[in-house]
Design a protein around this motif. Structure first.
Motif, PDB file in Angstrom:
ATOM      1  N   LYS A 104       1.069  -1.057   0.097  1.00 23.47           N
ATOM      2  CA  LYS A 104      -0.079   0.095   0.011  1.00 23.47           C
ATOM      3  C   LYS A 104       0.874   1.186  -0.060  1.00 23.47           C
ATOM      4  N   GLU A 105       2.058   1.333   0.710  1.00 24.07           N
ATOM      5  CA  GLU A 105       2.943   2.338   0.834  1.00 24.07           C
ATOM      6  C   GLU A 105       3.553   2.647  -0.460  1.00 24.07           C
ATOM      7  N   ARG A 106       3.858   1.562  -1.298  1.00 20.83           N
ATOM      8  CA  ARG A 106       4.696   1.347  -2.399  1.00 20.83           C
ATOM      9  C   ARG A 106       3.780   1.372  -3.889  1.00 20.83           C
ATOM     10  N   ALA A 107       2.520   1.714  -3.282  1.00 16.66           N
ATOM     11  CA  ALA A 107       1.574   1.542  -4.551  1.00 16.66           C
ATOM     12  C   ALA A 107       1.836   2.450  -5.699  1.00 16.66           C
ATOM     13  N   PRO A 108       2.235   3.788  -5.217  1.00 16.42           N
ATOM     14  CA  PRO A 108       2.374   4.867  -6.490  1.00 16.42           C
ATOM     15  C   PRO A 108       3.635   4.714  -7.187  1.00 16.42           C
ATOM     16  N   GLN A 109       4.649   3.897  -6.551  1.00 16.79           N
ATOM     17  CA  GLN A 109       5.682   3.716  -7.357  1.00 16.79           C
ATOM     18  C   GLN A 109       5.452   2.689  -8.494  1.00 16.79           C
ATOM     19  N   ARG A 110       4.359   1.689  -7.970  1.00 16.02           N
ATOM     20  CA  ARG A 110       4.054   0.654  -9.162  1.00 16.02           C
ATOM     21  C   ARG A 110       2.967   1.098  -9.968  1.00 16.02           C
ATOM     22  N   ASN A 111       2.758   2.480  -9.905  1.00 16.72           N
ATOM     23  CA  ASN A 111       1.595   3.183 -10.945  1.00 16.72           C
ATOM     24  C   ASN A 111       0.229   2.587 -10.330  1.00 16.72           C
ATOM     25  N   ILE A 112      -0.061   2.199  -9.228  1.00 14.75           N
ATOM     26  CA  ILE A 112      -1.349   1.721  -8.690  1.00 14.75           C
ATOM     27  C   ILE A 112      -1.992   2.865  -8.049  1.00 14.75           C
ATOM     28  N   HIS A 119      -9.771 -11.719   0.688  1.00 10.68           N
ATOM     29  CA  HIS A 119      -9.723 -13.144   1.140  1.00 10.68           C
ATOM     30  C   HIS A 119     -10.527 -13.896   0.983  1.00 10.68           C
ATOM     31  N   VAL A 120     -10.378 -15.204   0.345  1.00  9.95           N
ATOM     32  CA  VAL A 120     -11.410 -16.457   0.264  1.00  9.95           C
ATOM     33  C   VAL A 120     -11.196 -17.279   1.463  1.00  9.95           C
ATOM     34  N   ASN A 121      -9.700 -17.790   1.413  1.00 12.03           N
ATOM     35  CA  ASN A 121      -9.311 -18.790   2.260  1.00 12.03           C
ATOM     36  C   ASN A 121      -7.723 -18.452   2.492  1.00 12.03           C
ATOM     37  N   ASP A 122      -7.355 -19.597   3.137  1.00 15.54           N
ATOM     38  CA  ASP A 122      -5.605 -19.484   3.443  1.00 15.54           C
ATOM     39  C   ASP A 122      -4.951 -19.361   2.148  1.00 15.54           C
ATOM     40  N   HIS A 123      -5.231 -19.719   0.854  1.00 17.18           N
ATOM     41  CA  HIS A 123      -4.689 -19.917  -0.497  1.00 17.18           C
ATOM     42  C   HIS A 123      -5.402 -19.392  -1.467  1.00 17.18           C
ATOM     43  N   THR A 124      -6.525 -18.556  -1.401  1.00 16.70           N
ATOM     44  CA  THR A 124      -7.009 -17.822  -2.442  1.00 16.70           C
ATOM     45  C   THR A 124      -7.448 -16.491  -1.996  1.00 16.70           C
ATOM     46  N   LEU A 125      -7.165 -15.804  -2.732  1.00 13.40           N
ATOM     47  CA  LEU A 125      -7.805 -14.218  -2.683  1.00 13.40           C
ATOM     48  C   LEU A 125      -8.164 -13.506  -3.871  1.00 13.40           C
ATOM     49  N   TYR A 126      -8.957 -12.252  -3.780  1.00  9.15           N
ATOM     50  CA  TYR A 126      -9.117 -11.698  -4.835  1.00  9.15           C
ATOM     51  C   TYR A 126      -8.361 -10.498  -4.950  1.00  9.15           C
ATOM     52  N   TYR A 127      -7.844  -9.819  -6.166  1.00  8.06           N
ATOM     53  CA  TYR A 127      -6.983  -8.869  -6.165  1.00  8.06           C
ATOM     54  C   TYR A 127      -7.415  -7.691  -7.113  1.00  8.06           C
ATOM     55  N   VAL A 128      -8.112  -6.574  -6.715  1.00 13.25           N
ATOM     56  CA  VAL A 128      -8.596  -5.477  -7.517  1.00 13.25           C
ATOM     57  C   VAL A 128      -7.896  -4.278  -7.803  1.00 13.25           C
ATOM     58  N   THR A 129      -7.462  -3.868  -8.949  1.00 14.24           N
ATOM     59  CA  THR A 129      -6.259  -2.732  -8.911  1.00 14.24           C
ATOM     60  C   THR A 129      -6.807  -1.803 -10.255  1.00 14.24           C
ATOM     61  N   THR A 130      -6.429  -0.626 -10.078  1.00 11.53           N
ATOM     62  CA  THR A 130      -6.439   0.275 -10.972  1.00 11.53           C
ATOM     63  C   THR A 130      -5.105   0.814 -11.238  1.00 11.53           C
ATOM     64  N   ARG A 131      -4.453   0.891 -12.545  1.00 13.35           N
ATOM     65  CA  ARG A 131      -3.232   1.617 -12.592  1.00 13.35           C
ATOM     66  C   ARG A 131      -3.115   2.546 -13.641  1.00 13.35           C
ATOM     67  N   ASP A 132      -2.179   3.511 -13.398  1.00 10.67           N
ATOM     68  CA  ASP A 132      -2.316   4.475 -14.348  1.00 10.67           C
ATOM     69  C   ASP A 132      -0.857   3.881 -15.418  1.00 10.67           C
ATOM     70  N   ILE A 133      -0.956   3.802 -16.547  1.00  2.00           N
ATOM     71  CA  ILE A 133       0.062   3.362 -17.356  1.00  2.00           C
ATOM     72  C   ILE A 133       1.083   4.401 -17.955  1.00  2.00           C
ATOM     73  N   GLY A 134       0.159   5.565 -17.977  1.00  6.19           N
ATOM     74  CA  GLY A 134       1.227   6.804 -18.368  1.00  6.19           C
ATOM     75  C   GLY A 134       0.829   6.684 -19.900  1.00  6.19           C
ATOM     76  N   PHE A 135       1.825   7.594 -20.446  1.00  7.82           N
ATOM     77  CA  PHE A 135       1.890   8.009 -22.058  1.00  7.82           C
ATOM     78  C   PHE A 135       0.522   8.312 -22.354  1.00  7.82           C
ATOM     79  N   MET A 136      -0.250   9.041 -21.549  1.00 10.95           N
ATOM     80  CA  MET A 136      -1.583   9.780 -22.052  1.00 10.95           C
ATOM     81  C   MET A 136      -2.455   8.572 -22.253  1.00 10.95           C
ATOM     82  N   LEU A 137      -2.423   7.311 -21.842  1.00 11.58           N
ATOM     83  CA  LEU A 137      -3.183   6.385 -22.073  1.00 11.58           C
ATOM     84  C   LEU A 137      -4.317   5.890 -20.873  1.00 11.58           C
ATOM     85  N   THR A 138      -5.484   5.684 -21.192  1.00 15.72           N
ATOM     86  CA  THR A 138      -6.593   5.435 -20.403  1.00 15.72           C
ATOM     87  C   THR A 138      -6.024   4.436 -19.172  1.00 15.72           C
ATOM     88  N   PRO A 139      -6.380   4.823 -17.868  1.00 17.11           N
ATOM     89  CA  PRO A 139      -6.285   3.899 -16.767  1.00 17.11           C
ATOM     90  C   PRO A 139      -6.676   2.469 -16.981  1.00 17.11           C
TER      91      PRO A 139
END
Length: 352
Positions: A104-112, A119-139
């Motif tokens: 969470k702290e480093r998210a901006p460095q990853r363009n997140i 979390h679903v259980n000990d071995h599965t989770l859902y991961y939801v992100t939005t990234r700014d990929i730059g170059f005037m391209l749509t997030p």
């Protein structure tokens, strides 16, 4: 301070997951099994391809390669390295890191720009992100299901695949593109160097960013994805200890002096914490803090040895004490339950 508490909380989650991967059998749904199988297939399909283009890696111990056709939206990248840690530590670090305070702290460095984990259980989770990929391209937004699985040979696979399971709960903004991706981590055990475990790590990612993406933009964003491999390597880097071992140093020798039945893995301990979140201390001994820990349901005292105290004289005193307390059995003397002797983690466990 907050950062220290966040780091300790992340470490506690990591230690627990290391223990789970190492010791607890998991029950998988057919869907989870298929996902991991497809992840392994992706890894095998791209492992031997020669047409990949090497891209500059800021970490000389990590090799990065990509393939992308200009104007197309799909880019595939592969990063490989060897990490100075066990398979379980590597897999747990990468999986638990997805929801850590550090990411969470480093998210901006990853363009997140936004990140949600469910979390679903000990071995599965859902991961939801939005990234700014730059170059005037749509997030770009991502909706992924992440599952880890340990194979019979000790290999651990983490599959990260597209999912529609959470689209209703996390709808895509009209102004953004929904990216499609399939990534897989493969952690394979290698022979240790002395007492230092070694793991071959491979990260393969195939991303369809959506829209017309030029080569330079695709390669830049691929490098951002692949740099997580370098982060993992650096986190567990023990180059100094390995060099010391290879040149005849004492790293790893001391562990051989401890009776096998007394050795305890640090991931088997859960430390009690006070109201401030600090590890609960009973006081300080000659070698360091005495902490309260849970060892498989038994509340005990953990007599810590600080790395800075590990002089040759300290080791002699430590092993002398260990020879004595390891054999003592008396109702009026606290019994020694075990010894932790790992790089950076050293101490004796006593009953309370």
């Amino acid at each position: 301070c907050k950062k220290r508490l966040d780091d300790e909380a992340d470490q506690a989650v990591l230690d627990r997951l290391v223990y789970i991967i190492r010791n607890e059998n998991q029950e998988y749904t057919d869907e989870e099994k298929r996902a991991v199988k497809e992840g392994k297939k992706l890894h095998e399909n791209f492992k031997g391809i020669e047409k990949f283009k090497k891209i500059f890696s800021p970490d000389k111990r990590v090799e990065m390669k990509t393939v992308h056709v200009d104007g197309e939206t799909i880019v595939t990248g592969i990063a490989t390295t060897v990490v100075d840690a066990s398979v379980e530590e590597c897999a747990a670090s990468q999986y638990s890191g997805l929801s850590s305070n550090l990411i969470k702290e480093r998210a901006p460095q990853r363009n997140i720009t936004s990140l949600e984990v469910k979390h679903v259980n000990d071995h599965t989770l859902y991961y939801v992100t939005t990234r700014d990929i730059g170059f005037m391209l749509t997030p770009r937004e991502g909706r992924s299901k992440v599952t880890w699985m340990k194979e019979e040979g000790g290999e651990v696979v983490i599959d990260i695949s597209d999912t529609k399971d959470v689209m209703e709960e996390y709808p895509v903004k009209e102004s953004n593109h929904l990216a499609s991706s399939h990534s897989v981590w493969v952690f394979e055990p290698l022979d240790p160097i002395g007492e230092i475990p070694q793991t071959a790590v491979s990260f393969t990612t195939r991303v369809d960013a959506g829209g017309n993406v030029p080569v330079f933009a695709a390669n830049k964003n691929a490098k951002n994805f692949l740099s997580t491999v370098s982060d993992l390597r650096k986190k567990f880097d023990k180059s100094k200890e390995i060099e010391e071992y290879k040149t005849g140093g004492e790293i790893g020798v001391a562990r051989n002096k401890i009776e096998l039945s007394l050795l305890v893995d640090s991931s088997e301990l859960t430390f009690e914490r006070d109201s401030k979140g600090d590890r609960l201390s009973l006081g300080r001994g000659a070698f360091g803090n005495v902490l309260v820990a849970d060892y498989h349901g038994t509340r005990c005292a953990y007599k810590e040895i600080k790395p800075s105290a590990l002089s040759e004289e300290t080791k002699k005193r430590f092993f002398l004490e260990l020879k004595l307390v390891g054999k003592l059995r008396h109702p009026n003397i606290a019994q020694c339950l075990g010894v932790v002797w790992e790089l950076g983690k050293n101490g004796i466990l006593f009953e309370l």
